[in-house]
Design an enzyme around this catalytic site. Structure first.
Site, PDB file in Angstrom:
ATOM      1  N   ASP A 174     -14.685 -27.179 -18.211  1.00 31.21           N
ATOM      2  CA  ASP A 174     -15.634 -27.030 -19.304  1.00 31.21           C
ATOM      3  C   ASP A 174     -16.346 -25.697 -19.118  1.00 31.21           C
ATOM      4  O   ASP A 174     -16.484 -25.206 -17.985  1.00 31.21           O
ATOM      5  CB  ASP A 174     -16.658 -28.175 -19.321  1.00 31.21           C
ATOM      6  CG  ASP A 174     -17.368 -28.289 -20.669  1.00 31.21           C
ATOM      7  OD1 ASP A 174     -16.870 -29.007 -21.544  1.00 31.21           O
ATOM      8  OD2 ASP A 174     -18.416 -27.624 -20.837  1.00 31.21           O
TER       9      ASP A 174
ATOM     10  N   ARG B 198     -32.897 -25.314 -30.794  1.00 33.72           N
ATOM     11  CA  ARG B 198     -32.341 -25.413 -29.440  1.00 33.72           C
ATOM     12  C   ARG B 198     -32.755 -24.240 -28.565  1.00 33.72           C
ATOM     13  O   ARG B 198     -33.022 -24.409 -27.372  1.00 33.72           O
ATOM     14  CB  ARG B 198     -30.820 -25.530 -29.523  1.00 33.72           C
ATOM     15  CG  ARG B 198     -30.365 -26.841 -30.167  1.00 33.72           C
ATOM     16  CD  ARG B 198     -28.874 -27.026 -30.035  1.00 33.72           C
ATOM     17  NE  ARG B 198     -28.447 -28.270 -30.678  1.00 33.72           N
ATOM     18  CZ  ARG B 198     -27.188 -28.704 -30.682  1.00 33.72           C
ATOM     19  NH1 ARG B 198     -26.245 -27.994 -30.066  1.00 33.72           N
ATOM     20  NH2 ARG B 198     -26.878 -29.835 -31.279  1.00 33.72           N
TER      21      ARG B 198
END
Length: 306
Positions: free
Chosen positions: A160, A51
């Site tokens: 978030d 990632r």
């Protein structure tokens, strides 16, 4: 956690320049734990490498080692955001864990409608809302249950840690495949447009949800306690000590009699069960017991209009 030196492969070895040594991984794990509470075990090193390589390329850097060098120099807030965003799992769907919405529909919303002063708004919080499917599902259920009154009686806050997820949530536009299998009546309540490749949440529902970037490890600047909190499949990524520190904060942020929904693998255990009683599968109801050593608000930060 103190900074660990990043190991450096020989400059001529391109393959090693795109890998994480053990100390590199420990440094990354420490950064994301301190910044976002994420707990990374060494077995996740291949996933982290993969990632972060993608993020390095997106930043125009030639390899992973170049990205680590930026972190060596002292991570900028944007670098931390990139790392946390890359290592955060944003898996969600409309009506995820449908038994929760069933008990919301059959028990909680009727109780709230009957038990609250008409002048007092009912407050909901979707913590760790990802790209918004959870709070929009909640907004649709409120619309079905309360009709036009939902617009004035309910307040929905959705937060978030990932700013890109919050931007996507505000847009309310999703790939069409993500509503596969949804009952037609729920689709009609949620969506205003269905195209071949995408769908759009009704504008009335989008206006009813307040989206904000928020890190659960930082102060919680909400003015008022909540009646219902969804924090599902979030604390599973934290270690035990962080989870234990969050339960008193949730208890302080939920009014007595209010509800806390957790993910399918998450449980409240230990002393904090005195502040909550289990009311269903991964559903807890707040008791009258005072929350120890935690306050829901922090007057030093900006207040969230919820």
């Amino acid at each position: 956690m103190g900074a660990l030196p990043l190991t450096r492969p020989p400059s001529g070895d391109a393959a090693e320049a795109d890998t994480l040594g053990p100390d590199d991984f420990a440094r990354i794990a420490g950064l994301v734990r301190d910044a976002a509470g994420l707990s990374l075990s060494p077995i996740k090193r291949p996933m982290v490498e993969s990632r972060l390589r993608k993020q390095a390329r997106a930043l125009g850097l030639p390899d992973l080692r170049s990205f680590l060098a930026r972190l060596d120099a002292g991570p900028e807030p944007e670098d931390l955001r990139v790392v946390v965003g890359a290592l955060t799992t944003n898996i969600t769907s409309f009506y995820r864990e449908p038994h929760h919405f069933e008990i919301l529909r059959r028990t909680i919303l009727p109780t709230l409608a009957a038990g609250r002063d008409r002048g007092a708004p009912v407050r909901f919080w979707s913590a760790g809302c990802s790209d918004g499917m959870e709070p929009y599902t909640l907004a649709a259920e409120l619309d079905i249950a309360w009709g036009e009154a939902a617009a004035t009686r309910a307040r929905i806050l959705a937060t978030d840690i990932d700013a890109e997820m919050i931007a996507a949530a505000r847009a309310g536009r999703y790939e069409a495949r993500r509503i596969k299998g949804m009952p037609p009546d729920r689709r009609a309540a949620l969506l205003e447009a269905e195209q071949a490749d995408h769908v759009t949440v009704r504008s009335a529902l989008r206006r009813r949800v307040t989206f904000n970037v928020h890190n659960l490890l930082e102060p919680w600047p909400m003015r008022h306690p909540f009646d219902v909190v969804f924090c599902r499949n979030v604390v599973i990524y934290f270690d035990d000590s962080l989870r234990l520190s969050l339960w008193p904060r949730f208890a302080a942020a939920i009014r007595p009699g209010g509800w806390l929904f957790l993910g399918h693998s998450e449980r409240i255990v230990g002393p904090m069960l005195g502040c909550f009683r289990q009311a269903g599968t991964t559903l807890y109801q707040r008791t009258d017991t005072p929350a120890p050593g935690a306050a829901p608000n922090d007057d030093g930060g900006p207040h969230v209009p919820a």
